[in-house]
Design a protein around this motif. Structure first.
Motif, short mmCIF file in Angstrom:
data_model
loop_
_atom_site.label_atom_id
_atom_site.label_comp_id
_atom_site.label_asym_id
_atom_site.label_seq_id
_atom_site.Cartn_x
_atom_site.Cartn_y
_atom_site.Cartn_z
N ARG A 24 0.70 -1.46 0.06
CA ARG A 24 -0.07 -0.17 -0.23
C ARG A 24 0.66 1.22 -0.07
O ARG A 24 0.27 2.42 -0.36
CB ARG A 24 -0.69 0.74 1.36
N ARG A 25 2.13 1.34 0.04
CA ARG A 25 2.81 2.33 0.26
C ARG A 25 2.61 3.31 1.30
O ARG A 25 2.62 4.52 0.81
CB ARG A 25 3.13 2.91 -1.39
N LEU A 26 2.81 3.13 2.49
CA LEU A 26 2.83 4.52 3.04
C LEU A 26 3.39 4.53 3.72
O LEU A 26 4.34 3.90 3.40
CB LEU A 26 1.58 3.16 4.78
N ALA A 27 3.40 6.00 4.69
CA ALA A 27 3.87 5.67 5.69
C ALA A 27 5.06 4.91 5.97
O ALA A 27 4.64 4.05 6.76
CB ALA A 27 4.31 7.41 6.57
N LEU A 28 6.42 5.11 6.37
CA LEU A 28 6.98 4.35 7.04
C LEU A 28 6.10 3.89 8.59
O LEU A 28 6.15 2.56 8.89
CB LEU A 28 8.54 4.35 7.56
N GLY A 29 6.54 4.82 9.41
CA GLY A 29 6.27 5.13 10.54
C GLY A 29 4.69 4.07 10.43
O GLY A 29 4.45 3.44 11.92
N THR A 30 3.61 4.84 9.67
CA THR A 30 2.39 4.15 9.84
C THR A 30 2.20 2.23 9.63
O THR A 30 1.17 1.85 9.89
CB THR A 30 1.29 4.62 8.82
N THR A 31 2.96 2.21 8.55
CA THR A 31 3.68 0.68 8.42
C THR A 31 4.19 0.33 9.42
O THR A 31 3.83 -1.20 9.58
CB THR A 31 4.62 0.84 6.95
N MET A 32 4.85 0.32 9.74
CA MET A 32 6.09 -0.53 11.28
C MET A 32 4.09 -1.03 12.10
O MET A 32 4.36 -1.89 12.57
CB MET A 32 6.91 0.41 11.42
#
Length: 200
Positions: A24-32
């Motif tokens: 989904r290529r979300l922001a790294l913080g959100t993805t983590m």
């Protein structure tokens, strides 16, 4: 399933939501954060699956609560709440073996499943002849036996005749030969009240 196959299956189950998340290529913080949440959910599910035998009594208790297992003793009377299925289910001890039994005033005699009869060591070899029993699914051939001691709360009935047959499935039924040994039994609202003849 072998341990290796189980590990592979669990890893695949975890990989699928994680791969969808990273795609989904979300922001790294959100993805983590979302990845950690999925891993935590998976870990809890895996722990429950691995400990299912230890947790089985908890599941059984929850199931009994959902189906309306509500039985209490008031004085010498036993009060049983109606279950959501519209029936009354009693917590019973059959020669020391605990079972949940359907109370059925339409059944002439108490009926036990083969599994319950074996667990309680009910002797069904006294009579060489099977007895024809009429059920909702037609007539079945059942073996006869006797329970030395049956307890429902504060109520104790001794030397109770029973029938046993595979056709009864897993259901155990308290019939009229049990109810007839009480001083009285009645339904008040959604509660079945069993009164013993004497204090036991």
């Amino acid at each position: 399933m072998t341990n290796g196959a189980e590990v592979a299956l669990y890893a695949l189950m975890l990989l699928l939501p994680l791969s969808a998340l990273f795609s989904r290529r979300l922001a790294l913080g959100t993805t983590m954060k979302m990845a950690l949440a999925w891993i935590a959910i998976f870990a809890v599910g895996l722990m429950i699956a691995c400990q299912r035998e230890r947790l089985e009594p908890i599941w059984d208790g929850a199931r009994d609560a959902l189906v309306g297992r509500d039985q209490r003793v008031t004085g010498t009377a036993v009060r049983i709440a109606m279950a959501p299925d519209g029936h009354f289910w009693a917590s019973v001890r059959i020669d020391g073996v605990e079972r949940r039994m359907l109370i059925d005033s339409g059944a002439t005699i108490t009926a036990l499943s083969v599994a319950t009869a074996k667990a309680a060591n009910v002797d069904t070899t006294e009579s060489p002849f099977a007895t024809a029993i009429d059920t909702a699914n037609g007539s079945v051939q059942a073996d006869r036996g006797r329970i030395a001691r049956l307890e429902v709360g504060a109520i104790t009935v001794r030397d109770l005749a029973v029938v046993v047959a595979p056709e009864f499935g897993q259901t155990d039924v308290l019939g009229m030969n049990f109810l007839s040994q009480l001083r009285s039994w009645r339904v008040e609202g959604r509660t079945l009240i069993l009164d013993p003849k004497t204090r036991t």
